[in-house]
Write a protein that holds these residues in place. Sequence first.
Motif, PDB file in Angstrom:
ATOM      1  N   ASN A  70       0.935   4.076  -7.694  1.00 16.97           N
ATOM      2  CA  ASN A  70      -0.161   3.914  -6.790  1.00 16.97           C
ATOM      3  C   ASN A  70      -1.546   4.008  -8.127  1.00 16.97           C
ATOM      4  O   ASN A  70      -0.983   4.442  -9.072  1.00 16.97           O
ATOM      5  CB  ASN A  70      -0.511   4.824  -5.728  1.00 16.97           C
ATOM      6  CG  ASN A  70      -1.567   4.348  -4.923  1.00 16.97           C
ATOM      7  OD1 ASN A  70      -2.117   3.338  -4.950  1.00 16.97           O
ATOM      8  ND2 ASN A  70      -1.919   5.150  -3.739  1.00 16.97           N
TER       9      ASN A  70
ATOM     10  N   ASP B   6      -1.714  -3.940  -1.529  1.00 25.61           N
ATOM     11  CA  ASP B   6      -2.952  -4.455  -2.210  1.00 25.61           C
ATOM     12  C   ASP B   6      -2.722  -5.784  -2.667  1.00 25.61           C
ATOM     13  O   ASP B   6      -1.390  -6.238  -3.030  1.00 25.61           O
ATOM     14  CB  ASP B   6      -3.068  -3.429  -3.607  1.00 25.61           C
ATOM     15  CG  ASP B   6      -4.511  -3.684  -4.112  1.00 25.61           C
ATOM     16  OD1 ASP B   6      -4.576  -4.868  -4.883  1.00 25.61           O
ATOM     17  OD2 ASP B   6      -5.343  -3.138  -3.794  1.00 25.61           O
TER      18      ASP B   6
ATOM     19  N   SER C  49      -1.685   4.424   3.500  1.00 26.51           N
ATOM     20  CA  SER C  49      -1.843   5.532   2.395  1.00 26.51           C
ATOM     21  C   SER C  49      -1.132   6.907   2.463  1.00 26.51           C
ATOM     22  O   SER C  49      -0.750   7.618   1.516  1.00 26.51           O
ATOM     23  CB  SER C  49      -3.096   5.711   1.571  1.00 26.51           C
ATOM     24  OG  SER C  49      -4.043   6.038   2.833  1.00 26.51           O
TER      25      SER C  49
ATOM     26  N   ASP D  78       1.944  -0.351  -2.470  1.00 25.96           N
ATOM     27  CA  ASP D  78       1.362  -0.524  -1.129  1.00 25.96           C
ATOM     28  C   ASP D  78       1.002  -1.998  -1.095  1.00 25.96           C
ATOM     29  O   ASP D  78       1.287  -2.921  -1.881  1.00 25.96           O
ATOM     30  CB  ASP D  78       0.004   0.065  -1.016  1.00 25.96           C
ATOM     31  CG  ASP D  78      -0.870  -0.005  -2.262  1.00 25.96           C
ATOM     32  OD1 ASP D  78      -1.028  -1.097  -2.803  1.00 25.96           O
ATOM     33  OD2 ASP D  78      -1.630   1.004  -2.454  1.00 25.96           O
TER      34      ASP D  78
ATOM     35  N   LYS E 182      -3.304  -7.309  -5.106  1.00 26.66           N
ATOM     36  CA  LYS E 182      -2.755  -7.497  -6.518  1.00 26.66           C
ATOM     37  C   LYS E 182      -1.217  -7.388  -6.630  1.00 26.66           C
ATOM     38  O   LYS E 182      -0.566  -7.759  -7.312  1.00 26.66           O
ATOM     39  CB  LYS E 182      -3.372  -6.580  -7.378  1.00 26.66           C
ATOM     40  CG  LYS E 182      -4.923  -6.655  -7.684  1.00 26.66           C
ATOM     41  CD  LYS E 182      -5.279  -5.570  -8.573  1.00 26.66           C
ATOM     42  CE  LYS E 182      -5.500  -4.299  -8.101  1.00 26.66           C
ATOM     43  NZ  LYS E 182      -6.342  -4.172  -6.753  1.00 26.66           N
ATOM     44  N   HIS E 183      -0.558  -6.521  -5.626  1.00 25.25           N
ATOM     45  CA  HIS E 183       0.637  -6.127  -5.522  1.00 25.25           C
ATOM     46  C   HIS E 183       1.451  -7.350  -4.711  1.00 25.25           C
ATOM     47  O   HIS E 183       2.769  -7.300  -5.105  1.00 25.25           O
ATOM     48  CB  HIS E 183       1.059  -4.890  -4.950  1.00 25.25           C
ATOM     49  CG  HIS E 183       0.258  -3.517  -5.502  1.00 25.25           C
ATOM     50  ND1 HIS E 183      -0.050  -2.358  -4.845  1.00 25.25           N
ATOM     51  CD2 HIS E 183      -0.499  -3.542  -6.724  1.00 25.25           C
ATOM     52  CE1 HIS E 183      -0.892  -1.841  -5.642  1.00 25.25           C
ATOM     53  NE2 HIS E 183      -1.086  -2.560  -6.882  1.00 25.25           N
TER      54      HIS E 183
ATOM     55  N   SER F 198       0.641  -1.741   6.023  1.00 27.94           N
ATOM     56  CA  SER F 198      -0.636  -1.743   5.648  1.00 27.94           C
ATOM     57  C   SER F 198      -1.442  -0.546   6.234  1.00 27.94           C
ATOM     58  O   SER F 198      -0.855  -0.008   7.198  1.00 27.94           O
ATOM     59  CB  SER F 198      -1.253  -2.916   6.187  1.00 27.94           C
ATOM     60  OG  SER F 198      -0.907  -4.229   5.554  1.00 27.94           O
TER      61      SER F 198
END
Length: 295
Positions: free
Chosen positions: A125, A218, A245, A216, A220-221, A242
């Motif tokens: 993370n 995100d 966290s 996660d 970008k991921h 989603s």
Amino acid sequence: MYQSMLWDSLPTTVRAIIYKWQKHGTVKNLPRTGRLTKITPRAQRQLIQEVTKDPTTTSKELQASLASVKVIVHDSKRLDKNGLHGRVPRRKPLLSKKNIKARLSFARKHLDDPQDFWENNLWTNETKIELFGRSVSHYVWCKSNIAFQNKNIIPKVKYGGGSVIVWGCFAASGPGRLAVINGTMNSAIYQKILKENVRTSVCDLKLKRTWVLQQDNDPKHTRKSTSECLKKNKMKNLECPSQSSDLNPIEMLWHDLKKVVLARKPSNVAELQQFCKDEWAKIPPQRCNRLIASY
């Protein structure tokens, strides 16, 4: 003259009560003492039920609700005696029905996974650490009317006075590598971080060949280029729902890291980066193992 002599003969405490009575108009408006008002067991039970049903209930709302039984809630002493204390509420992401359904599906899917599976995961993370930010709650002991004295003030700087974004990973055997991100992070930078740090961390932590990378959702991921990069480098991905966290135990390590780094009081961003790396390397493997064992 007779009234003056009678007034002088009264005890000081009695004269003080009479003076306050004259000032406030009626006995009802006299200032309250610290002594708790006696109430019936029924009213006591109703008070506890109201707070238990809705912990966010305020004193004014309790007074309005319990007006029928003539209970005045002027402090928290009565609740303290029953084991109910004022606390700062915990915060967690707001979950929609879709999120709740996805989390339940995730739990059912992995319900029977053995402990070895979770110990062979590489949890990853990113987080932001501010130089003068309020990443950790602080408290001070002080009397009334001195809250703004210098010794009772924590300095505040616009925009946190500078910050760093760090990417980290860990497994049950200990912390992995920590990467400091310069500038804005995008999918290209994220893919570079994965290539430079994941394989090295897997070897250092002695994970088995069936290891799984956790990340996660995100953007970008989850971009197509990132998915292709993971597939190309043969990195199996553990997809998490989603807004979850709290399902990633690395969040507990971020909390520990921020606490110890801010305790060292870095004076600039360069020191902040160095302190992050130093303190991350000091995280004991036992701490990581306990987090995974409780998963």
